[in-house]
Write an enzyme that holds these catalytic residues in place. Structure first.
Site, PDB file in Angstrom:
ATOM      1  N   ASP A 146       1.070  -1.257   0.131  1.00  0.00           N
ATOM      2  CA  ASP A 146       0.084  -0.005   0.005  1.00  0.00           C
ATOM      3  C   ASP A 146       0.780   1.444   0.015  1.00  0.00           C
ATOM      4  OD1 ASP A 146      -2.143  -1.595   0.012  1.00  0.00           O
ATOM      5  OD2 ASP A 146      -2.607  -1.239   2.293  1.00  0.00           O
ATOM      6  N   GLU A 172      -3.008  -2.389  -8.978  1.00  0.00           N
ATOM      7  CA  GLU A 172      -1.550  -1.528  -9.070  1.00  0.00           C
ATOM      8  C   GLU A 172      -1.726  -0.959 -10.509  1.00  0.00           C
ATOM      9  OE1 GLU A 172      -0.617  -5.909 -10.417  1.00  0.00           O
ATOM     10  OE2 GLU A 172      -2.067  -5.015  -9.215  1.00  0.00           O
TER      11      GLU A 172
END
Length: 264
Positions: A146, A172
């Site tokens: 994260d 992503e």
């Protein structure tokens, strides 16, 4: 605000009306001091949006009570407004990276494409994907993953143009929509994005350093009308697939079918 008819008479109502017309003071509570015989002016005051009135002779306890009521009402309204604005923000932005989310992207890309087609201008789309992101999560944990996503978002934000739309599609994957941009400009920006990620190691929560790279697929219209969101996404996505399977950490340009050629 406390206003009195006995300072400037009708001019007081005019001043209050001015307060209501300005954005910064539109929601300011206004309590009017009047007389029981001023019925016509009181009606006018309520019509222009004054919140409440109190008649003379003034009672200190009643005045304080009415002021407190207006203050509580204002705070309640501000709370509702802040809650509403926060809800709107959450609906349109990605909670982790604070970029626009897929919903916002979908709601704006079509209008940008239509506008580009009407003005005979090109529009470029960059599909950006973090290389080996699953390995980052598996090796360092999701908290570190994260952190990488957040830092990638920050670096991308520093490179794109002010007029560009940067969003996180999910996972992503990021997207950059570039109005009035041909392939050459798209390539320049895509390469700057790639270099901005590769240039400096990312600092992990643990204090360690991690080298991160991205792959970028570029799709670009040809200044013609008729292109759809799916046309542009497909071209960029196919280019991204080629970038991934030809070594990663690179930019690849996708092919977009020319609309005039199809029409003929």
């Amino acid at each position: 605000a406390l206003a009195s008819l006995y300072v400037h008479g009708k001019d007081t109502l005019h001043a209050c009306s001015q307060l209501r017309s300005h954005e910064k003071t539109r929601n300011l509570p206004i309590l009017l001091v009047a007389d029981e015989n001023d019925e016509a002016l009181l009606v006018k005051a309520l019509e222009i949006g004054l919140n409440d009135y109190i008649v003379r002779p003034l009672d200190a306890y009643e005045l304080r009570a009415r002021v407190r009521t207006q203050i509580r009402r204002l705070r309640y309204q501000q709370g509702l407004r802040n809650s509403f604005e926060q809800s709107i923000s959450l609906a349109l932005t990605d909670e982790l990276t604070k970029l626009y989310n897929r919903r916002y992207f979908n709601s704006h890309i079509d209008s940008l494409l239509n506008q580009a087609g009407e003005q005979h201008k090109s529009i470029a789309l960059l599909m950006v994907d973090i290389d080996h992101f699953k390995k980052i999560n598996d090796t360092y944990g999701h908290d570190e993953g994260d952190k990488v996503l957040q830092d990638v978002a920050k670096r991308l934000s520093q490179v794109v143009r002010d007029c560009d739309l940067l969003a996180r599609l999910g996972g992503e994957e990021f997207v950059v929509v570039m109005p009035d941009a041909r392939v050459g400009i798209g390539l320049q920006v895509a390469e700057r994005l790639r270099q901005s990620i590769e240039s400096d190691p990312f600092i992990l929560l643990s204090g360690g350093h991690l080298n991160v790279t991205i792959s970028v697929g570029l799709g670009c219209t040809r200044g013609e009308a008729g292109y759809t969101r799916m046309d542009l996404l497909k071209a960029a996505d196919e280019a991204l697939y080629k970038a991934k399977h030809s070594g990663r950490n690179r930019v690849v340009v996708g092919n977009l079918v020319q609309k005039t050629a199809v029409a003929s």
